[in-house]
Structure formats: structure tokens, C-alpha cells
Motif scaffolding. Sequence first.
Motif, mmCIF file in Angstrom:
data_model
loop_
_atom_site.group_PDB
_atom_site.id
_atom_site.type_symbol
_atom_site.label_atom_id
_atom_site.label_comp_id
_atom_site.label_asym_id
_atom_site.label_seq_id
_atom_site.Cartn_x
_atom_site.Cartn_y
_atom_site.Cartn_z
ATOM 1 N N GLN A 5 0.657 -1.200 -0.268
ATOM 2 C CA GLN A 5 -0.196 0.091 -0.057
ATOM 3 C C GLN A 5 1.003 1.179 -0.064
ATOM 4 O OE1 GLN A 5 -3.121 -0.112 2.834
ATOM 5 N NE2 GLN A 5 -4.105 -1.840 2.050
ATOM 6 N N SER A 6 0.481 2.234 -0.794
ATOM 7 C CA SER A 6 1.059 3.558 -0.798
ATOM 8 C C SER A 6 0.864 4.185 0.200
ATOM 9 C CB SER A 6 0.876 4.098 -2.175
ATOM 10 O OG SER A 6 1.192 3.401 -3.184
ATOM 11 N N GLU A 7 2.101 4.915 0.539
ATOM 12 C CA GLU A 7 1.503 5.985 1.726
ATOM 13 C C GLU A 7 1.004 7.258 0.836
ATOM 14 O OE1 GLU A 7 4.938 7.788 3.735
ATOM 15 O OE2 GLU A 7 5.710 5.811 4.356
ATOM 16 N N VAL A 8 0.242 8.033 1.518
ATOM 17 C CA VAL A 8 -0.495 9.008 1.059
ATOM 18 C C VAL A 8 0.112 10.504 1.588
ATOM 19 C CG1 VAL A 8 -2.750 10.214 0.703
ATOM 20 C CG2 VAL A 8 -2.515 7.824 0.821
ATOM 21 N N ILE A 185 -12.001 12.659 1.168
ATOM 22 C CA ILE A 185 -10.690 12.427 1.616
ATOM 23 C C ILE A 185 -10.494 10.930 1.770
ATOM 24 C CG2 ILE A 185 -8.585 12.821 3.336
ATOM 25 C CD1 ILE A 185 -9.669 15.786 3.253
ATOM 26 N N GLU A 186 -11.375 10.531 2.506
ATOM 27 C CA GLU A 186 -11.620 8.969 2.653
ATOM 28 C C GLU A 186 -11.429 8.197 1.534
ATOM 29 O OE1 GLU A 186 -14.876 7.254 4.377
ATOM 30 O OE2 GLU A 186 -13.977 5.555 5.369
ATOM 31 N N THR A 187 -11.956 8.574 0.576
ATOM 32 C CA THR A 187 -12.049 7.827 -0.731
ATOM 33 C C THR A 187 -10.642 7.973 -1.392
ATOM 34 O OG1 THR A 187 -14.562 8.191 -0.742
ATOM 35 C CG2 THR A 187 -13.250 7.612 -2.821
ATOM 36 N N ALA A 188 -10.256 9.224 -1.535
ATOM 37 C CA ALA A 188 -9.053 9.649 -2.298
ATOM 38 C C ALA A 188 -8.066 8.827 -1.675
ATOM 39 C CB ALA A 188 -8.692 11.215 -2.131
ATOM 40 N N VAL A 189 -7.557 8.824 -0.444
ATOM 41 C CA VAL A 189 -6.791 7.847 0.238
ATOM 42 C C VAL A 189 -6.953 6.494 0.119
ATOM 43 C CG1 VAL A 189 -6.069 7.143 2.703
ATOM 44 C CG2 VAL A 189 -6.544 9.527 2.389
ATOM 45 N N GLY A 190 -8.105 6.117 0.151
ATOM 46 C CA GLY A 190 -8.295 4.340 -0.211
ATOM 47 C C GLY A 190 -7.674 4.205 -1.847
ATOM 48 N N GLN A 191 -8.134 5.418 -2.527
ATOM 49 C CA GLN A 191 -7.970 5.046 -4.157
ATOM 50 C C GLN A 191 -6.002 5.218 -4.191
ATOM 51 O OE1 GLN A 191 -11.179 7.401 -5.866
ATOM 52 N NE2 GLN A 191 -10.529 6.084 -7.421
ATOM 53 N N ILE A 192 -5.502 6.171 -3.574
ATOM 54 C CA ILE A 192 -4.068 6.068 -3.727
ATOM 55 C C ILE A 192 -3.323 4.970 -3.177
ATOM 56 C CG2 ILE A 192 -1.945 7.705 -2.884
ATOM 57 C CD1 ILE A 192 -3.856 9.903 -3.130
ATOM 58 N N ARG A 193 -3.873 4.505 -1.958
ATOM 59 C CA ARG A 193 -3.273 3.272 -1.315
ATOM 60 C C ARG A 193 -3.189 1.938 -2.197
ATOM 61 N NH1 ARG A 193 -4.986 4.162 4.363
ATOM 62 N NH2 ARG A 193 -3.270 5.688 5.034
ATOM 63 N N SER A 271 -4.528 7.661 8.319
ATOM 64 C CA SER A 271 -5.822 6.939 8.399
ATOM 65 C C SER A 271 -6.796 7.741 8.564
ATOM 66 C CB SER A 271 -6.054 5.807 9.380
ATOM 67 O OG SER A 271 -5.604 6.413 10.777
ATOM 68 N N VAL A 272 -8.172 7.416 7.801
ATOM 69 C CA VAL A 272 -9.349 8.156 8.053
ATOM 70 C C VAL A 272 -10.565 6.988 8.089
ATOM 71 C CG1 VAL A 272 -11.008 9.651 6.855
ATOM 72 C CG2 VAL A 272 -8.668 9.957 6.306
ATOM 73 N N VAL A 273 -11.269 7.193 9.249
ATOM 74 C CA VAL A 273 -12.251 6.177 9.612
ATOM 75 C C VAL A 273 -13.669 7.034 9.749
ATOM 76 C CG1 VAL A 273 -10.842 4.369 10.218
ATOM 77 C CG2 VAL A 273 -11.363 5.871 11.812
ATOM 78 N N ILE B 191 -14.960 -2.316 -4.248
ATOM 79 C CA ILE B 191 -14.840 -3.677 -4.321
ATOM 80 C C ILE B 191 -13.428 -4.063 -4.749
ATOM 81 C CG2 ILE B 191 -15.786 -5.708 -5.291
ATOM 82 C CD1 ILE B 191 -18.450 -4.605 -5.220
ATOM 83 N N ARG B 192 -13.042 -3.335 -6.025
ATOM 84 C CA ARG B 192 -11.784 -3.878 -6.496
ATOM 85 C C ARG B 192 -10.573 -3.428 -5.624
ATOM 86 N NH1 ARG B 192 -11.966 -1.493 -12.478
ATOM 87 N NH2 ARG B 192 -13.278 -2.964 -13.480
ATOM 88 N N ARG B 193 -10.846 -2.656 -4.687
ATOM 89 C CA ARG B 193 -9.717 -2.235 -3.855
ATOM 90 C C ARG B 193 -9.770 -2.932 -2.519
ATOM 91 N NH1 ARG B 193 -11.845 3.132 -3.964
ATOM 92 N NH2 ARG B 193 -12.839 3.800 -2.087
ATOM 93 N N GLY B 194 -10.650 -3.637 -2.064
ATOM 94 C CA GLY B 194 -11.020 -4.458 -1.042
ATOM 95 C C GLY B 194 -11.434 -4.025 0.122
ATOM 96 N N ASP B 195 -12.156 -2.764 -0.197
ATOM 97 C CA ASP B 195 -12.752 -1.661 1.119
ATOM 98 C C ASP B 195 -13.989 -2.703 1.396
ATOM 99 O OD1 ASP B 195 -11.106 0.042 1.168
ATOM 100 O OD2 ASP B 195 -12.290 1.889 0.439
#
Lengths: 414, 427
Positions: A5-8, A185-193, A271-273, B191-195
Motif C-alpha cells: 500500500q502506498s503512503e498518502v 478524503i477517505e475515498t482519495a486515500v483509499g484510491q491512492i493506497r 488513516s481516515v475512519v 470492491i476492487r480495492r478490497g474496501d
Amino acid sequence: MSTEQSEVWVTGIGLVSSLGEGLDAHWQQLAPGNTPTPSIDTDNQAPFPVHPIVDFDISTQIPKRSDQRQMGKWQHLGTYAAGLALDDAGVSHNPDLLAQTNMIVAAGGGERDLEVDSAIMATLAQGDQEDPGTYLNNTLMSELRPTLFLAQLSNLMAGNISIVHGVTDSSRTFMGEEMAGVSAIETAVGQIRHGQGELFLVGGAYIAERADMTMLWEFGHALWSGQQGSVWDRRDTDGGMVMGSAGAFLVLESKEHAEARGAQPYARINSVVAGRCNRQAGEAQEVAEDLLEQIADRIPSGPLPVLSGCCGVQPQLNEELEFLKGLSAREIDPVLRGVTTVLGNTLEAQFPVNVILASLAISKGAFFDPFDDTGVEQEFSGQPEQVLISNWGHWRGESLALVDKPDVPLRGQD
Amino acid sequence: MSQSINDHMGRPVVVVTGIGIVTSLGEGKEDNWKALIAGQSGISKISRFPTEGLRTQIAGTIPWQGDGMFFPPAHSISLAKKSAVEAIEQAGIGSRGSFPGSMFVAVYPAETNWGQRMDVYNRADGGDSEGYERILKNVNKGDFREYYRMYQFGSIAEHLAAEFGPRGLPISLTTACASGATSIQLGVEAIRRGDTEAALCIGTDAEICEEMVVRFTLLSALSTQNDDPQGASKPFSRTRDGFVMAEGSATLVLESHESAKARGAKILGVVRGTGERADTFHRTRSKPDGSAIIDTITRSMADAGMAPEEIDYINAHGTSTPENDKMEFLALSAALGDALDGTPISSNKSMIGHTLSAAGTIEAAISLLTIEAGVIPPTINCHEQDPNILMDVVPNVKREHVVNSVMSNSFGFGGQNVCLIFSSEPA
């Protein structure tokens, strides 16, 4: 798919608020030893105080008058702040980078024409129209400007950012008040990771000096019209929020992408939760406890700087405060700052603002002095390695985020 | 084995296990499908409010069944609940009030409607004051908590989250007329990124009121063929003059193939790929060379790992505006090349009208029904096809055709372009 996983990293910041424009202006007010002077207007939305946006010169970011005319002030502010962030990240005017910049904007809507509204309301209320429906149709047809709809449309903030600044990869607009900023921001972080994009422009804007929005919050009696002061001062009251104005955008980037182009970070988003509940008594606190459980192993014991987005609405104020004080059970000593005391609730921009302020503190190696004198906020000395953000919506949604210090030289250090 | 669990790029395969739909043609998949293949129109004269003085007086409304004055967010929530219940029941996933995955809701930006605004204005607390000064006095004294809960930008998604109990925050999104497609894109990506193993992707839009009709009219976007409501939406026709606003909702339950197989769910189709490219040209128009749309379509095929020849049918954006239909043809010709010849394309909007924020989800649902049935719903009202649009638009009458893959386009104001590709169940 890579499991690595990439760092953001936060590699660009654009911030305009009631305190000023730009990171330097904010640091001047917030640096240790300085006392920020909140800007408050008590007339504009009387009886409700608001934090007005400072003047900003749109021509520096939106040079074409034809573009300026297509927007209202809300879109101006967002497009302006987005431009500052792209400039800051060194992405502006670079077609290759702009074509791979993904955008997630947290948006409400643009300004209505309040004069047209007022004229229609006055006429309809008199009740002397033979056919009120036809009157409404005819008046809307003749009085609304064709461009007004585009200035109101939520996704046209992103649309204008694409047009004015040339951002052309994906473009998404999230709605949902404070939680729109969190989800963005949560979504962008997830996408970058997970390699679903390496470069993101994320943020939002809100302008408090708008009667149509003041109406909406006061539908729920959510606004504060009492004495000015620290948000924690409202602990023993029925509570309420003071709305604030800000345009807040960040450029988020994978570490690898930033390093390859020589971009330095201000900070790293660890992290963002986030979660939600129906806000029965105690439920929000339970959600926050569950969120904390998900990230607790990343938080070291000892003093921890905490930026709270607590807006002052009750009973969430007391629940959030109780939750934050409860961190001590995990041997974490929370050092709180109630950001709305100085900036108000900047709604969709609020979480981006808090991530920006956390990044600022980390990159400067110093935390802000207390914003209040009620004893809730304590001094913090030393260099913050992590900043916890606690951001609950005034109506719905609870979130936590951890911003920390990557192991590389940081930007913005003197 | 692993081939059907992961796609050509090693990502989890995303499948559809539940579909729900409500439009002006009817409630549920069965009624909608029957009407679609029969070539029926759901468009009629607007009766919800007086239309005297409006240039456009037709729409595909769904009757408001609440008490009292029209309350747009309540109508949108009610339609969304119907489509979501149908989809969740078909998928047989989770339990009542607990959906085991993320939720993405495509929805229009809320604004207080005139009925409610006048309700506030007409209260007496404001005394002699006028305008918003009166409004603020009245709200301060009155009790309008229902409006507070319903008119926030996140209200519709929040009410749906309270009903269906997804994990995490519900995401409320708008990308104008591409919103429905964006909700599916976001679900696929999560789903693709496993979230998440599952995603509830809902599009809902039921906001037809005086001001919305006026706003679209002022942008010259709407058909004014009021004398023939059912004939007014005529995508790809020479005499098309704008779109017809409509209401509706659809829901897709998306799951990782692995999770769907593990629980023995019936797989209704696969989301093979998604593509997107924002346009920089104009707030309501595409770049004249179509490059952003072309890129969107090309990227969807690359994401799906598919060649133009592998697309069996195109579910068009096909709004019936002069601009859209021309640009959609131009972009498809460039992106698909010779493969466009002989690939049937049709517009569901010829029958349903343009359901705006919900259109992308509704058309995704119909794309999957098309694969299942092996029958292509027609483009109705196509009696004189635009001679400059050289495509097989399946005019007026349904067509039996084996469809293993569908491309579905969605384009919106603000330079929003999304293309989705669906296919039948993986081998």
C-alpha cells in the motif's frame, strides 16, 4: 493487484478562510505565542453570528471574465482555493500532471437569487394573485438568469475547476455536509493506497453569509445566537453552531509519485475512519469508540494533539468531549483544540480545513496555543508527530483521522 | 478458477446480484421490461402543478403519494426505497436493515421547494418584515425540524442509510446526468480495492417542480413538443428538440464474484469496466472534437480488457437534445471505429425520459435486463432518423439479439463523462 500500500502525502494546500488567505497568513495567526483573532459578523445573518470569508482577488486564479461571470461566490471560492492548492503542489499549468489529477469535491450548492425569491414570496403571501401557479411560473421564467442554475449546481464547482485549471482525470462531487469532506478524503486515500490513482485534488468550500443556508440550519434550531466565545463554553447550554467560511483544497499524492517528481510533503495521512448512527443518546459516542478501536494501535501513548471539529450543537458537544476525554483510558493524553472557536463550522470544507491545519502543525513542528480559557484546552510543548482529527457532523456522521509525519524532510519548515 | 475471481488486471471481478427499478413505466423489473420491449412511453402532461406560462409542460412524473404538498426529497426517498428493496430481495443479501457493504447514492442537489418555502414565509412570527429577514424570524420561532432533516444535501442518502444499514458512511454524490453511472463506478472501485465485498448503488431523482422545469428551460435543454407528450423524446431523430425530464430510481447490488459465489447468489451480470475523462471545454457542451468522450469510452474498454468488436450493444445516453446525440455518435464512431457498424444502439430515454441523477443507474439496470432477455428495447419515436447520425438505433420496434456485453454511456453538465461495460456471467 499489488498488496503493497502506498503512503498518502499532502503535497499541496490551498486555504482561504475568515482568518486570511494562504498557509502563511494562517500560521501567523496560529503559531505558538500568537493569539488568533476570529473574524465575526453579527449583522449579516442576525441574530446569528457568522465568520465571513476574507476578500480574495478572483482574477489571480480565474483570469477570464467569461469564466468569472458563470459562477457565484461559492464557486469562485472553491475554484480559487483549488487553484492555490494546484499552484502549491507544482501541478498547475503542467498538462501531463493535470491529465492524471483525479478530483473529489465536497459540495453543497451555489447561491440562490435572494432578491427574486423575496419578490415572489412577498407577492404570493399577499394572496391577491388570481392564479398563483401561473404567477410563479411567469416570474421564474422572466427573472431567473440562465447562468444562475449553473452557478447553483453542486457539481459545477468541479466543472469549473476542470475548465479553469484543466484538471481532467476523474471528477466526482460528494454531498452531505461535513461528512462529504470526510468521504472525499477517505475515498482519495483509499484510491491512492490501492493504486487507483496517484494524484488527487480534494476539498470543498462553504460561505456562511447566505440567508438560504441560515434558514436551513435554523429549521433544526441548530444555530447559536448567544455570547461569542469558545465552543466549549456551550457545554452547559442547549448548544448551537456558528457557521464559518472557507475554501480548502489539498493535493494528495502517493509517496512514489511525489518522490519521482521531487515534491516534498507537508505531512502524511495515516488513516481516515468514519461511520454513522441515528444519534440516539450515546450512539455517536459508541460509533466514535468503534472508530478509535480501528486505529488505536497507530496512536502512541502520551500527549496527543487533537483537532476537534465540534460545532457546538448539543448533545453531540458533550458526547464528543466525553469521548475525547476518555482517550486517557488508553493512556493517551488528548490536547484539544476546538477549531470552530476560531473558524466556525465550515461544513463541507471543515474536514479538509482540519487536515490542512494538522498538516501545518506537523510541517512546522509545533502545535497551536489553546483557543479557549475554559480549561478544556491545555498547553502542548514539543513537536507533534501525530495529530488526531475528530470530526462529527452537526446532524449525522462521526469520523476520526490521523495525520502524521513521514520520514523525510518536510515542506514549509523555516 | 482464479480467472473468474480476478480480472485481466488481477483485480476482484465485480458482479451484479440484485436489480431494482421504478420509472414512469411502472414499478419493478417485470413491469418496466414489458413496457420497454413493447415500446411504450411514460411521458405525459404535467398535472402535479399548473404549467401555464411554462414552455415545457410534459414530463415522466411518478405520482406523489405523500400527504399534503409535494415534498421532493420524500418522493426521491420513497422511490429509492422501492428500487433498493427489490434489488436487495433479489440478491438475498444481508438482513433487514443491515446491508453488508458500502452505499453510494446518486441524487440531485436538494433545495427547499416553493411549497415549503412559502409555508415558512407565511407564518406570523416575522410580523411586518419581508424577504429572508422574515424567513429567519419565522424559522427561529417555529418548528421546522422535518425540513431540517429532509433538505440537507446529505438527507436522502442518510434516510436510505438509516433504512438499509450499510457499513460506514453512505456516500451521497452528484455528477449531474452522469450521477447514476458514477455511483456504480464508486461501488466497483471500492470492491476492487478490497474496501468492501458488496456495494448498494442507488440512483434516485424525483424533483420535478416548477423551478426545475424553468431552470432547464432557461438552458434550452428541454423539448417543447407539448402537444404530443409520448412522441416528444425522440433521440437520434432529425426533429429532436431537447430532453424530457422524468422521475425514477434504480438500484444495483454489486459484489465481488468471490463473495457472490461463496454465498451461492445468482449472478445477473459482470461490471467489466468503467471509464471516465473530465471535459474542460464548456459548462454544458462537450469539446467539439469529442476528445473527452472518446477518451472516456476508450478507457472503459481498456479497463474491461475488451476490443470494440466485443461490444454487442450500446445503451446510449441518447437524451434527444440536438447536441448530445450528435456528439455521442461522433465519439462512438471515433472510439469504436468500424466496429460501430452493425452494433445496435438504443436509447431508453425515448420511453422513460431523462431521469437525470438516476438515469445512469436505471440504464445500467436495463442493460443487464437486455443481456438476460436477449432482446433489445427500441428507440421509439424514431420515424425520421437524423441523416447525420449513421447508427443502427433499433428504431421503434424491439429486436431479438444475443447480447453478451453492453456499453452504457452517461454524460453530464460540468464536463462529466462516464462509460460502463457490462457482460454476462463469467465462465
